[in-house]
Design a protein around this motif. Structure first.
Motif, mmCIF file in Angstrom:
data_model
loop_
_atom_site.group_PDB
_atom_site.id
_atom_site.type_symbol
_atom_site.label_atom_id
_atom_site.label_comp_id
_atom_site.label_asym_id
_atom_site.label_seq_id
_atom_site.Cartn_x
_atom_site.Cartn_y
_atom_site.Cartn_z
ATOM 1 N N ARG A 177 -28.235 -47.873 26.914
ATOM 2 C CA ARG A 177 -29.087 -48.938 26.354
ATOM 3 C C ARG A 177 -29.522 -48.597 24.937
ATOM 4 O O ARG A 177 -29.596 -49.485 24.083
ATOM 5 C CB ARG A 177 -30.305 -49.144 27.254
ATOM 6 N N ALA A 178 -29.810 -47.329 24.693
ATOM 7 C CA ALA A 178 -30.189 -46.916 23.340
ATOM 8 C C ALA A 178 -29.044 -47.133 22.362
ATOM 9 O O ALA A 178 -29.268 -47.285 21.156
ATOM 10 C CB ALA A 178 -30.627 -45.459 23.342
ATOM 11 N N ALA A 179 -27.799 -47.137 22.872
ATOM 12 C CA ALA A 179 -26.618 -47.393 22.038
ATOM 13 C C ALA A 179 -26.254 -48.868 22.028
ATOM 14 O O ALA A 179 -25.160 -49.244 21.611
ATOM 15 C CB ALA A 179 -25.438 -46.570 22.554
ATOM 16 N N ASP A 180 -27.174 -49.723 22.516
ATOM 17 C CA ASP A 180 -26.997 -51.173 22.532
ATOM 18 C C ASP A 180 -25.887 -51.605 23.490
ATOM 19 O O ASP A 180 -25.178 -52.577 23.237
ATOM 20 C CB ASP A 180 -26.723 -51.709 21.120
ATOM 21 N N ILE A 181 -25.750 -50.887 24.596
ATOM 22 C CA ILE A 181 -24.782 -51.235 25.627
ATOM 23 C C ILE A 181 -25.551 -51.556 26.908
ATOM 24 O O ILE A 181 -26.278 -50.703 27.422
ATOM 25 C CB ILE A 181 -23.802 -50.074 25.899
ATOM 26 N N PRO A 182 -25.437 -52.774 27.441
ATOM 27 C CA PRO A 182 -26.141 -53.106 28.685
ATOM 28 C C PRO A 182 -25.708 -52.168 29.812
ATOM 29 O O PRO A 182 -24.531 -51.855 29.961
ATOM 30 C CB PRO A 182 -25.701 -54.548 28.977
ATOM 31 N N ALA A 183 -26.668 -51.723 30.594
ATOM 32 C CA ALA A 183 -26.360 -50.792 31.681
ATOM 33 C C ALA A 183 -27.292 -51.051 32.850
ATOM 34 O O ALA A 183 -28.427 -51.514 32.676
ATOM 35 C CB ALA A 183 -26.485 -49.341 31.206
ATOM 36 N N ARG A 184 -26.806 -50.743 34.054
ATOM 37 C CA ARG A 184 -27.612 -50.965 35.247
ATOM 38 C C ARG A 184 -27.364 -49.881 36.295
ATOM 39 O O ARG A 184 -26.384 -49.132 36.221
ATOM 40 C CB ARG A 184 -27.335 -52.346 35.844
ATOM 41 N N TYR A 185 -28.264 -49.826 37.257
ATOM 42 C CA TYR A 185 -28.262 -48.836 38.338
ATOM 43 C C TYR A 185 -27.567 -49.424 39.561
ATOM 44 O O TYR A 185 -27.715 -50.617 39.853
ATOM 45 C CB TYR A 185 -29.710 -48.483 38.666
ATOM 46 N N VAL A 186 -26.823 -48.596 40.280
ATOM 47 C CA VAL A 186 -26.132 -49.038 41.492
ATOM 48 C C VAL A 186 -26.456 -48.077 42.636
ATOM 49 O O VAL A 186 -26.370 -46.852 42.473
ATOM 50 C CB VAL A 186 -24.597 -49.074 41.307
ATOM 51 N N SER A 187 -26.832 -48.627 43.781
ATOM 52 C CA SER A 187 -26.977 -47.813 44.989
ATOM 53 C C SER A 187 -25.910 -48.231 45.987
ATOM 54 O O SER A 187 -25.499 -49.389 46.025
ATOM 55 C CB SER A 187 -28.367 -47.989 45.604
#
Length: 273
Positions: free
Chosen positions: A180-190
């Motif tokens: 996210r700090a690199a402007d790339i959307p990211a999310r968590y997966v369980s």
């Protein structure tokens, strides 16, 4: 690949429960490369209240603990068919816009230690975001050693980097915060991961996904240094652990509770007629 899954969660209370609600995210997703063939949930000393899809398209099951219960057992079992898409999930779906996965949360927000780790990995050049994310994953795995019993579900990415160790949840949060700090959307997966050397697993698993133009969502399992393959089953996604936690809830009338989890994942062979 067909995977048979059994997931049992037991709560033991030191006093009978007056009232308790449990929010369960334990139903696998129907997504690209993954199909639910069969899935059921059973409850002992609890009953179903309602079921709904949340903002991340996670299936959420709300159960109420029977008054006076001192132990609750929730058993999930079923069969999921998976395919090998090299970790690529595809286009974005859900009620939340893509830009919402650029905002840091308390668990992912970089501090001095995480920013130093990021500086040690060259930033993404135009069109090279995928290469950057693989390099970032390798750097996290090198700097933050996988070690159980050293962190909690409340441990932040910054704290895990500072300690130099953690588990899959911590690796995912660190990766998400840096992406996210690199402007790339990211999310968590369980979800679940079938280990090759055993059926009984230590616990559920966690990894991260980043959104790449032209590919969509792509998975990164930092703890194992690979992108998810057919051994992985996606269950819930979110901005961090709190959005995708398998079980959360509140209780009244019980001062303390003990939680135990048993997970088994096994490949099923197709039978020839």
């Amino acid at each position: 690949m067909k995977l048979a899954i059994r997931h049992t969660t037991r709560y033991s209370f030191n006093e009978p429960v007056v009232h308790a609600l449990q929010r369960l995210r334990l139903t696998p997703k129907e997504t690209q490369g993954q199909k639910i063939l069969d899935w059921e949930m059973q409850y002992e000393n609890a009953h179903l209240e309602l079921e709904f899809d949340d903002q991340n398209f996670n299936t959420v099951t709300l159960v109420a603990v029977d008054p006076g219960a001192s132990e609750v057992t929730i058993t999930c079992r079923g069969m999921v068919e998976t395919q090998d898409n090299a970790g690529v999930i595809g286009s974005h779906a859900g009620h939340l816009p893509l830009w919402s996965f650029l905002a840091q949360t308390k668990l992912t927000k970089p501090g001095p230690k995480l920013r130093a780790l990021m500086r040690s990995t060259p930033g993404p050049e135009d069109g090279a975001k995928l290469d950057y994310l693989h390099a970032l994953s390798a750097r996290i795995r090198e700097d933050v050693i996988y070690q159980t019993g050293t962190t909690l579900v409340t441990t932040t990415a910054e704290e895990a980097v500072a300690e130099g160790n953690g588990v899959c949840q911590d690796h995912a949060h660190i990766f998400i915060g840096a992406a996210r700090a690199a402007d790339i959307p990211a999310r968590y997966v369980s979800g679940y991961l079938m280990m090759n050397d055993r059926i009984e697993q230590e616990a559920t698993h966690a990894w991260a996904e980043a959104h790449i133009d032209g590919l969509g969502w792509v998975g990164f399992d930092v703890s194992n240094g690979i992108s998810p393959d057919p051994r992985y089953v996606r269950v819930a996604t979110g901005r961090d652990y709190r959005d995708a936690a398998p079980v959360t809830g509140i209780s009244f009338g019980a001062a303390q509770q003990m939680l135990t989890v048993d997970v088994a994942v096994e490949q099923q062979q197709d039978t020839q007629q």
